[in-house]
Design a protein around this motif. Structure first.
Motif, PDB file in Angstrom:
ATOM      1  N   HIS A 269     -87.087  52.250  54.931  1.00  0.00           N
ATOM      2  CA  HIS A 269     -88.156  51.284  55.038  1.00  0.00           C
ATOM      3  C   HIS A 269     -87.605  49.885  55.308  1.00  0.00           C
ATOM      4  O   HIS A 269     -88.081  49.155  56.183  1.00  0.00           O
ATOM      5  N   GLU A 270     -86.540  49.563  54.570  1.00  0.00           N
ATOM      6  CA  GLU A 270     -85.940  48.231  54.716  1.00  0.00           C
ATOM      7  C   GLU A 270     -85.297  48.055  56.094  1.00  0.00           C
ATOM      8  O   GLU A 270     -85.254  46.964  56.639  1.00  0.00           O
ATOM      9  N   LEU A 271     -84.784  49.196  56.656  1.00  0.00           N
ATOM     10  CA  LEU A 271     -84.107  49.103  57.960  1.00  0.00           C
ATOM     11  C   LEU A 271     -85.083  48.925  59.116  1.00  0.00           C
ATOM     12  O   LEU A 271     -84.745  48.354  60.146  1.00  0.00           O
ATOM     13  N   LYS A 272     -86.291  49.442  58.919  1.00  0.00           N
ATOM     14  CA  LYS A 272     -87.275  49.425  60.017  1.00  0.00           C
ATOM     15  C   LYS A 272     -87.569  47.993  60.500  1.00  0.00           C
ATOM     16  O   LYS A 272     -87.633  47.752  61.702  1.00  0.00           O
ATOM     17  N   THR A 273     -87.707  47.076  59.546  1.00  0.00           N
ATOM     18  CA  THR A 273     -88.071  45.695  59.916  1.00  0.00           C
ATOM     19  C   THR A 273     -86.983  45.038  60.761  1.00  0.00           C
ATOM     20  O   THR A 273     -87.273  44.558  61.870  1.00  0.00           O
ATOM     21  N   PRO A 274     -85.702  45.033  60.323  1.00  0.00           N
ATOM     22  CA  PRO A 274     -84.691  44.395  61.186  1.00  0.00           C
ATOM     23  C   PRO A 274     -84.529  45.093  62.534  1.00  0.00           C
ATOM     24  O   PRO A 274     -84.313  44.424  63.550  1.00  0.00           O
TER      25      PRO A 274
END
Ligand code: ADP
Length: 481
Positions: A269-274
């Motif tokens: 989830h955290e990787l999707k944004t960057p």
């Protein structure tokens, strides 16, 4: 006195008496013949002779009668006693002892018999105590196992159960041993679940969630059939003696697994944004209004785009996986035309197909095709994934067919390629998490097919493969309309 002495004594006594009788008769006869027949002494002498002959004859008769009765009895009695003793031993009465007084002949036999009975008693006591101590030893082993364990015989009666099992089943030993597990299971939910698997095997084995010792634990049940093996000199028989149910405590693994799922879910989830930000920036960079890129920069930005898209794909797959693993798969079904799903998958893969010059063909029935009631996003994702695989595992300039087929009340969505194909050995394992056919060079995570299978099965459908090495593969999603 032995039989021989008795016989000799008896017959000797009888013979002596007869000889005495004969001598006496002869002496008297001689005396009588020497006496004048008319003399006054003749009659008393004759009477005296007759009296003595009668007395001696009578004694002879008494002795012979006594011998006749006594001799066979003295032989017969010990034989009968011995026979009775042997019968008692044959009936496992090893406490039987024989007593025979003044019988030299049989005393050895009696001694031998008594010794044998004594040894048999000792042997029985020692084997019994051996068996008892072996039983105690086995019970101690079973009890020292930390995992719950239950032993059932062929009639499904509880033969043994350890303390752990009594604890998780909340039962008391005295109410369980030698009782029918099926009857006990009527009042015990957990036992019922365990027995159900034994009675109707092949059901999906979910871990058992058990509340014991004030905490929640997870157990996996193993069913071990007990088959009689061969013993020394006895040929092997494969008779089933019963079953052992072993519950393996997997709480630690389940907790670790759920921690892993949460971790993957958070990271993805955290990787999707960057990653989305990178793609966004790339789009800006490629925008000619910002400034023209030279050839080398175009190639670099293309490569960044490809890698970012791959990363986005992987994070998407991982997120889907965590949804399935956490049991949080939520379907939002709606009426969907199969062609819409096919169009979506083609659109999503068009760029990749063009890159390898792969021709995408659609095989759709001419007539009316039933609509599906599915979570279109999920099924479209599966079809996209299958089409992406078909393209990635095909040679350049080849073709891939995507289509649908009505089969009664079922719709089959399929993707067929003419690529390298899959060895039949791996037709099952390709649907396992992280599995990749050995030697696969194309980059991938080994997750796509396993998630696809979970998605399709969540709809009550099936995902199968038909494939031959060197000829290509055909993946089929079968769903009820
Ligand atoms: P990935 O493709 O990311 O490795 P998948 O779960 O989609 O993961 O596929 C698992 C494996 O199955 C692949 O690594 C590949 O070896 C094999 N495979 C899948 N689809 C095909 C196909 N169309 N042709 C040949 N092999 C395939």
């Amino acid at each position: 006195m032995n039989i021989k002495t008795k016989l000799l004594l008896g017959v000797g006594l009888l013979a002596g008496m007869i000889i005495l009788l004969v001598i006496f008769s002869v002496v008297n006869l001689e005396l009588l013949t020497a006496t004048e027949p008319n003399s006054p002494e003749a009659l008393p002498a004759l009477q005296r002779a007759l009296l003595w002959i009668s007395i001696i004859g009578g004694v002879c008769i008494v002795i012979s009668l006594f011998l006749f009765a006594w001799l066979p009895r003295s032989i017969d009695k010990p034989i009968k006693m011995l026979t009775r003793g042997i019968l008692e031993i044959a009936n496992h009465n090893y406490d039987k002892r024989l007593e025979l007084n003044n019988n030299e002949e049989f005393s050895e036999v009696v001694d031998g018999f008594n010794r044998m009975a004594e040894h048999l008693t000792e042997y029985r006591l020692s084997t019994l105590s051996d068996i008892l101590s072996a039983k105690k030893f086995l019970e101690a082993i079973v009890n020292s196992i930390n995992d719950p364990i239950i032993g059932l015989n062929r009639e499904r009666e509880v033969l043994f159960i350890n303390n752990e099992a009594l604890n998780v089943l909340n039962l008391k030993r005295e109410h369980v041993i030698r009782h029918s597990a099926e009857e006990l299971s009527l009042k015990n939910d957990l036992l019922r679940r365990l027995i159900r698997e034994l009675v109707t095997p092949g059901q999906k084995k979910e871990p058992l969630k058990i509340y014991a010792d004030n905490k929640e634990s997870y157990f996996k049940a193993f069913y071990i059939p007990i088959v009689s093996g061969s013993t020394e000199g006895v040929p092997a028989q494969s008779a089933n003696l019963g079953d052992v149910i072993l519950l393996k405590n997997i709480t630690e693994f389940t907790e670790l697994d759920s921690a892993k799922t949460t971790f993957i879910s958070t990271i993805s989830h955290e990787l999707k944004t960057p990653i989305s930000a990178i793609l966004m920036s790339l789009q800006l960079l490629e925008d000619k209004r910002v400034g023209e890129l030279n050839e080398e920069q175009v190639q670099l930005s293309k490569s960044i785009r490809e890698s970012s898209e791959r990363l986005l794909n992987i994070t998407g797959e991982l997120l889907n996986l965590t949804q399935v693993e956490a049991g949080k798969l939520q379907l939002m079904p709606k009426i969907t035309k199969p062609i819409e799903l096919i169009d979506y998958a083609i659109k999503a893969n068009r760029v990749q197909a063009d890159k390898f010059n792969i021709q995408l063909e659609v095989a759709y029935p001419e007539g009316k095709v039933s609509k599906l009631f599915v979570d279109s996003e999920k099924i479209a994702w599966v079809l996209t994934n299958l089409l992406s695989n078909a393209i990635r595992y095909s040679k350049e300039n080849s073709r891939v067919i995507i289509g649908a087929r009505q089969d009664g009340e079922y719709i089959e969505l399929f993707v067929k390629d003419f690529g390298k194909g899959i060895d039949p050995r791996y037709h099952q394992s390709i649907f396992d998490r992280y599995f990749r056919v050995p030697g696969t060079k194309v980059q991938g995570s080994g997750l796509g097919l396993s998630i696809s299978k979970d998605f399709v099965e969540a709809h009550g459908g099936t995902l199968t493969v038909e494939s031959e090495l060197g000829k290509g593969s055909r993946f089929v999603i079968r769903l009820k309309t």
